[in-house]
Every structure is written in structure tokens, then in C-alpha cells.
Write a protein that holds these residues in place. Structure first.
Motif, PDB file in Angstrom:
ATOM      1  N   THR A  18      55.197 -12.256  -4.134  1.00  0.00           N
ATOM      2  CA  THR A  18      56.651 -12.385  -4.206  1.00  0.00           C
ATOM      3  C   THR A  18      57.093 -12.378  -5.668  1.00  0.00           C
ATOM      4  OG1 THR A  18      56.671 -14.829  -4.232  1.00  0.00           O
ATOM      5  CG2 THR A  18      56.677 -13.731  -2.073  1.00  0.00           C
ATOM      6  N   GLY A  19      58.282 -11.837  -5.893  1.00  0.00           N
ATOM      7  CA  GLY A  19      58.798 -11.750  -7.252  1.00  0.00           C
ATOM      8  C   GLY A  19      57.911 -10.922  -8.157  1.00  0.00           C
ATOM      9  N   ALA A  20      57.495  -9.756  -7.665  1.00  0.00           N
ATOM     10  CA  ALA A  20      56.480  -8.965  -8.368  1.00  0.00           C
ATOM     11  C   ALA A  20      57.055  -7.801  -9.167  1.00  0.00           C
ATOM     12  CB  ALA A  20      55.448  -8.444  -7.376  1.00  0.00           C
ATOM     13  N   SER A  21      58.359  -7.747  -9.339  1.00  0.00           N
ATOM     14  CA  SER A  21      58.946  -6.621 -10.068  1.00  0.00           C
ATOM     15  C   SER A  21      58.849  -6.795 -11.570  1.00  0.00           C
ATOM     16  CB  SER A  21      60.414  -6.425  -9.667  1.00  0.00           C
ATOM     17  OG  SER A  21      61.187  -7.569 -10.025  1.00  0.00           O
ATOM     18  N   ARG A  22      58.553  -8.011 -12.036  1.00  0.00           N
ATOM     19  CA  ARG A  22      58.500  -8.250 -13.477  1.00  0.00           C
ATOM     20  C   ARG A  22      57.661  -9.490 -13.773  1.00  0.00           C
ATOM     21  NH1 ARG A  22      63.089 -11.995 -14.712  1.00  0.00           N
ATOM     22  NH2 ARG A  22      63.999 -12.564 -12.699  1.00  0.00           N
ATOM     23  N   GLY A  23      57.402  -9.706 -15.048  1.00  0.00           N
ATOM     24  CA  GLY A  23      56.756 -10.929 -15.496  1.00  0.00           C
ATOM     25  C   GLY A  23      55.376 -11.170 -14.930  1.00  0.00           C
ATOM     26  N   ILE A  24      55.101 -12.426 -14.624  1.00  0.00           N
ATOM     27  CA  ILE A  24      53.789 -12.812 -14.113  1.00  0.00           C
ATOM     28  C   ILE A  24      53.506 -12.140 -12.777  1.00  0.00           C
ATOM     29  CG2 ILE A  24      52.479 -14.771 -13.189  1.00  0.00           C
ATOM     30  CD1 ILE A  24      53.782 -16.513 -15.357  1.00  0.00           C
ATOM     31  N   GLY A  25      54.503 -12.074 -11.900  1.00  0.00           N
ATOM     32  CA  GLY A  25      54.306 -11.439 -10.599  1.00  0.00           C
ATOM     33  C   GLY A  25      53.895  -9.991 -10.720  1.00  0.00           C
ATOM     34  N   LEU A  68      51.732  -5.498  -1.532  1.00  0.00           N
ATOM     35  CA  LEU A  68      53.147  -5.461  -1.196  1.00  0.00           C
ATOM     36  C   LEU A  68      53.895  -6.111  -2.350  1.00  0.00           C
ATOM     37  CD1 LEU A  68      52.559  -6.438   2.471  1.00  0.00           C
ATOM     38  CD2 LEU A  68      53.576  -4.283   1.742  1.00  0.00           C
ATOM     39  N   VAL A  69      54.655  -5.299  -3.076  1.00  0.00           N
ATOM     40  CA  VAL A  69      55.360  -5.724  -4.284  1.00  0.00           C
ATOM     41  C   VAL A  69      56.769  -6.177  -3.891  1.00  0.00           C
ATOM     42  CG1 VAL A  69      56.182  -4.980  -6.558  1.00  0.00           C
ATOM     43  CG2 VAL A  69      54.008  -4.096  -5.663  1.00  0.00           C
ATOM     44  N   HIS A  70      56.933  -7.487  -3.702  1.00  0.00           N
ATOM     45  CA  HIS A  70      58.246  -7.978  -3.293  1.00  0.00           C
ATOM     46  C   HIS A  70      59.204  -8.032  -4.478  1.00  0.00           C
ATOM     47  CE1 HIS A  70      61.102 -11.396  -3.288  1.00  0.00           C
ATOM     48  NE2 HIS A  70      61.503 -10.784  -2.189  1.00  0.00           N
ATOM     49  N   TYR A  71      60.458  -7.730  -4.197  1.00  0.00           N
ATOM     50  CA  TYR A  71      61.518  -7.875  -5.200  1.00  0.00           C
ATOM     51  C   TYR A  71      62.772  -8.417  -4.524  1.00  0.00           C
ATOM     52  CZ  TYR A  71      63.540  -3.595  -3.215  1.00  0.00           C
ATOM     53  OH  TYR A  71      64.086  -2.677  -2.360  1.00  0.00           O
ATOM     54  N   GLY A  72      63.617  -9.047  -5.333  1.00  0.00           N
ATOM     55  CA  GLY A  72      64.887  -9.545  -4.821  1.00  0.00           C
ATOM     56  C   GLY A  72      65.994  -8.524  -4.997  1.00  0.00           C
ATOM     57  N   ARG A  73      66.287  -8.188  -6.263  1.00  0.00           N
ATOM     58  CA  ARG A  73      67.359  -7.229  -6.554  1.00  0.00           C
ATOM     59  C   ARG A  73      66.882  -6.025  -7.375  1.00  0.00           C
ATOM     60  NH1 ARG A  73      69.486 -12.231  -7.609  1.00  0.00           N
ATOM     61  NH2 ARG A  73      69.161 -11.956  -9.843  1.00  0.00           N
ATOM     62  N   ARG A  74      65.755  -6.146  -8.040  1.00  0.00           N
ATOM     63  CA  ARG A  74      65.343  -5.126  -9.014  1.00  0.00           C
ATOM     64  C   ARG A  74      64.452  -4.067  -8.364  1.00  0.00           C
ATOM     65  NH1 ARG A  74      64.909  -8.108 -14.810  1.00  0.00           N
ATOM     66  NH2 ARG A  74      66.402  -9.766 -14.410  1.00  0.00           N
ATOM     67  N   ALA A  78      60.554  -2.736  -9.302  1.00  0.00           N
ATOM     68  CA  ALA A  78      59.492  -2.840  -8.298  1.00  0.00           C
ATOM     69  C   ALA A  78      58.867  -1.473  -8.038  1.00  0.00           C
ATOM     70  CB  ALA A  78      60.045  -3.426  -7.000  1.00  0.00           C
ATOM     71  N   GLU A  79      59.687  -0.448  -7.950  1.00  0.00           N
ATOM     72  CA  GLU A  79      59.172   0.900  -7.737  1.00  0.00           C
ATOM     73  C   GLU A  79      58.328   1.359  -8.920  1.00  0.00           C
ATOM     74  OE1 GLU A  79      59.129   3.044  -5.242  1.00  0.00           O
ATOM     75  OE2 GLU A  79      60.083   1.610  -3.908  1.00  0.00           O
ATOM     76  N   ALA A  80      58.697   0.912 -10.118  1.00  0.00           N
ATOM     77  CA  ALA A  80      57.902   1.255 -11.297  1.00  0.00           C
ATOM     78  C   ALA A  80      56.512   0.624 -11.213  1.00  0.00           C
ATOM     79  CB  ALA A  80      58.617   0.804 -12.567  1.00  0.00           C
ATOM     80  N   VAL A  81      56.445  -0.591 -10.684  1.00  0.00           N
ATOM     81  CA  VAL A  81      55.148  -1.244 -10.488  1.00  0.00           C
ATOM     82  C   VAL A  81      54.316  -0.466  -9.481  1.00  0.00           C
ATOM     83  CG1 VAL A  81      53.976  -3.353  -9.732  1.00  0.00           C
ATOM     84  CG2 VAL A  81      56.090  -3.524 -11.054  1.00  0.00           C
ATOM     85  N   ILE A 104      50.701   1.399 -10.165  1.00  0.00           N
ATOM     86  CA  ILE A 104      49.516   1.129  -9.345  1.00  0.00           C
ATOM     87  C   ILE A 104      48.952   2.432  -8.793  1.00  0.00           C
ATOM     88  CG2 ILE A 104      48.759   0.111  -7.153  1.00  0.00           C
ATOM     89  CD1 ILE A 104      50.606  -2.270  -7.784  1.00  0.00           C
ATOM     90  N   GLY A 105      49.831   3.308  -8.310  1.00  0.00           N
ATOM     91  CA  GLY A 105      49.387   4.595  -7.788  1.00  0.00           C
ATOM     92  C   GLY A 105      48.731   5.455  -8.849  1.00  0.00           C
ATOM     93  N   GLU A 106      49.305   5.460 -10.055  1.00  0.00           N
ATOM     94  CA  GLU A 106      48.738   6.251 -11.148  1.00  0.00           C
ATOM     95  C   GLU A 106      47.362   5.742 -11.550  1.00  0.00           C
ATOM     96  OE1 GLU A 106      51.755   5.826 -14.056  1.00  0.00           O
ATOM     97  OE2 GLU A 106      53.141   7.246 -13.080  1.00  0.00           O
ATOM     98  N   GLU A 107      47.115   4.453 -11.313  1.00  0.00           N
ATOM     99  CA  GLU A 107      45.819   3.869 -11.657  1.00  0.00           C
ATOM    100  C   GLU A 107      44.825   3.932 -10.498  1.00  0.00           C
ATOM    101  OE1 GLU A 107      46.706  -0.064 -13.007  1.00  0.00           O
ATOM    102  OE2 GLU A 107      47.660   0.623 -14.872  1.00  0.00           O
ATOM    103  N   GLY A 108      45.228   4.624  -9.421  1.00  0.00           N
ATOM    104  CA  GLY A 108      44.322   4.816  -8.302  1.00  0.00           C
ATOM    105  C   GLY A 108      44.414   3.775  -7.205  1.00  0.00           C
ATOM    106  N   GLY A 109      45.404   2.897  -7.299  1.00  0.00           N
ATOM    107  CA  GLY A 109      45.566   1.850  -6.295  1.00  0.00           C
ATOM    108  C   GLY A 109      46.625   2.198  -5.257  1.00  0.00           C
ATOM    109  N   ARG A 110      46.874   1.255  -4.373  1.00  0.00           N
ATOM    110  CA  ARG A 110      47.868   1.457  -3.311  1.00  0.00           C
ATOM    111  C   ARG A 110      48.810   0.277  -3.267  1.00  0.00           C
ATOM    112  NH1 ARG A 110      46.004   2.560   2.360  1.00  0.00           N
ATOM    113  NH2 ARG A 110      44.685   0.730   2.052  1.00  0.00           N
ATOM    114  N   ALA A 111      50.099   0.576  -3.119  1.00  0.00           N
ATOM    115  CA  ALA A 111      51.100  -0.488  -3.088  1.00  0.00           C
ATOM    116  C   ALA A 111      52.370   0.028  -2.436  1.00  0.00           C
ATOM    117  CB  ALA A 111      51.396  -0.983  -4.508  1.00  0.00           C
TER     118      ALA A 111
END
Length: 254
Positions: A12-19, A34-40, A44-47, A51-58
Motif C-alpha cells: 500500500t502507498g507504493a507510488s513513492r517513497g519507502i513504498g 500490486l502497486v497500490h496508490y491513492g491519487r498518484r 504508480a504506473e511509473a513504478v 519493474i517491467g523494464e527490470e524483468g519483473g511483473r506488477a
């Protein structure tokens, strides 16, 4: 080695900072995040893109955690996304990171400011976890974000400190309750971290000197410092660690 290959994580709250850093780190370990965001949404899409560019899934997932209806929407969307993109169901890792900072002393605290910090920092993690529990698999992980202000008196963040004290107690209660399911529950207590929450402190030389001087290492923390701890707590390596409040302040106030 991908210690979290095949695992599904909600941060949760993964669009910026520690999350954000935790989401990136768990994805590097192989988790579907699952990259949760409130308003941003854009952040979140940038995260997710990184992740996709680094070979991961999100996948980004938006919800307002200030209301129970918003939490219901979060898990309804989560169920659909997980089923569609992984072919499975359930959840392996929950990171309760979303929250707000609040530099308000006792004299300046209002009912509105108190309710605001308690609603997102205490009420939301409780009801997010309540919804997550039926979905959380045997041997799962819950990681709560607390703060070093629960062990250091910081009158300038009065209600915030109280909210994180509640998270510490919440962690202990959950660890006891969920042990029979082999689910570990731990809290991380960061010190001053270089995030938007501490931008005002770190924007001038005096604030930088203060923040660095608190730590035994004479520096402030970076989000990655906390994310690496979260990766350990999410992994099988932490199977014998539960009900712990892990100080992540770089030895602040020793």
C-alpha cells in the motif's frame, strides 16, 4: 536467487517513497507486486513500468484507504487482477506502508488533524489486514511500517507518534493470532528517510546536519535501506522472526 518467485505481494502507498522502493525490491526478488496508490496514478504506473523494464511483473491498483468502501474496492480489484494476471488467487505478502506524516505538536492538534492521521495510519491498516486475512496463504508475511518515534519522544509529531505506537501494538497482536497459520508479522521502524515526508527537514544545511547527526553512521536514511529489510522479512529467511519491531534508524539516539 529469486527468493519470492511465484509470490503475490500487495504494497500500500507504493507510488513513492519507502513504498515505491519496497515494491521495486520485492519485484526484483521475483514477486508479482500490486502497486497500490491513492491519487498518484501516474507515479504508480511509473513504478510498474520500471519493474517491467527490470524483468519483473506488477500492476497498479488505485483505492482510497480512508474509507471502508475504498478498502472493499481495493480487494475487489485485487481479486480480479490476481486471477487474470497470475491464474491463481490469494496473497502471500502484505505490506502496510500507506500513511501520512504530520508535524503538529499537542497544542496545535485539532480534531480534524488527529482524525486525519489516525484514519490513514491506524484505521486503514487494520481494515486492510482484516480483508487480507482470508486471502493470505499459509506461511504468508505481513510487514507494517512503524517509526522510531515510538521509542524516542518527539513532541513535534504528537498524534503521528501515537498512530505508530498503535501499529507496534497491532503487530504484536497479529503475530500472536496468526502464528498457527505460520504467518509472520513484523514492523519496521525507520528513522529520518530521504522521502517527500521529510523534504522540509532535508532542504537546508541545518536540517541535513540535524538528520545526519541523529544516526550513528552520520547520515540520513534512503528508502532502499528500508526496502532491503522488507525484502528479508518477506522472504523464507525470516521464517523464525515474528512479532518484532525492527529499528531501521541507523542507530539514531543510541
Amino acid at each position: 536467487m529469486s527468493r519470492l518467485e511465484g509470490k503475490i505481494a500487495l504494497v500500500t502507498g507504493a507510488s513513492r517513497g519507502i513504498g515505491r522502493s519496497i515494491a521495486l525490491r520485492l519485484a526484483q526478488e521475483g514477486a508479482y507486486v500490486l502497486v497500490h496508490y491513492g491519487r498518484r496514478w501516474d507515479e504508480a504506473e511509473a513504478v510498474v513500468r520500471q519493474i517491467g523494464e527490470e524483468g519483473g511483473r506488477a500492476h497498479a491498483i488505485g483505492a482510497d484507504l480512508n474509507t471502508l468502501g475504498g478498502i472493499d474496492e481495493l480487494f475487489a480489484a485485487l481479486d480480479e487482477i490476481v486471477r487474470e494476471h497470475t491464474g491463481s488467487s490469494g496473497l502471500d505478502i502484505l505490506v502496510n506502508n500507506a500513511g501520512i506524516g504530520q508535524i503538529v505538536g499537542l497544542e496545535e492538534t485539532t480534531e480534524q488533524s488527529f482524525d486525519e492521521v489516525m484514519r490513514l495510519n491506524v484505521k486503514a491498516p487494520l481494515f486492510v489486514t482484516q480483508q487480507a486475512l482470508p486471502r493470505l496463504k499459509e506461511g504468508g508475511r505481513i510487514i507494517n511500517l512503524s517509526s522510531f518515534v515510538t521509542r524516542v519522544a518527539s513532541p513535534t509529531v504528537f498524534a503521528y507518534s501515537m498512530s505508530k505506537g498503535a501499529i507496534d501494538t497491532f503487530t504484536l497482536l497479529l503475530a500472536k493470532q496468526l502464528a498457527s497459520r505460520h504467518i509472520t508479522v513484523n514492523a519496521i521502524q525507520p528513522g529520518i528517510i530521504n522521502t517527500e515526508m521529510n523534504a522540509e527537514t532535508l532542504q537546508n544545511p541545518q536540517g541535513q546536519a540535524y538528520a545526519a547527526g541523529l544516526s550513528a553512521f552520520n547520515r540520513w536514511g534512503e528508502p532502499e535501506d528500508v526496502a532491503d529489510i522488507a525484502a528479508f522479512l518477506a522472504s523464507p529467511d525470516s521464517r523464525w522472526v515474528t512479532g518484532q519491531l525492527l529499528d531501521a534508524s541507523g542507530g539514531s539516539h543510541l
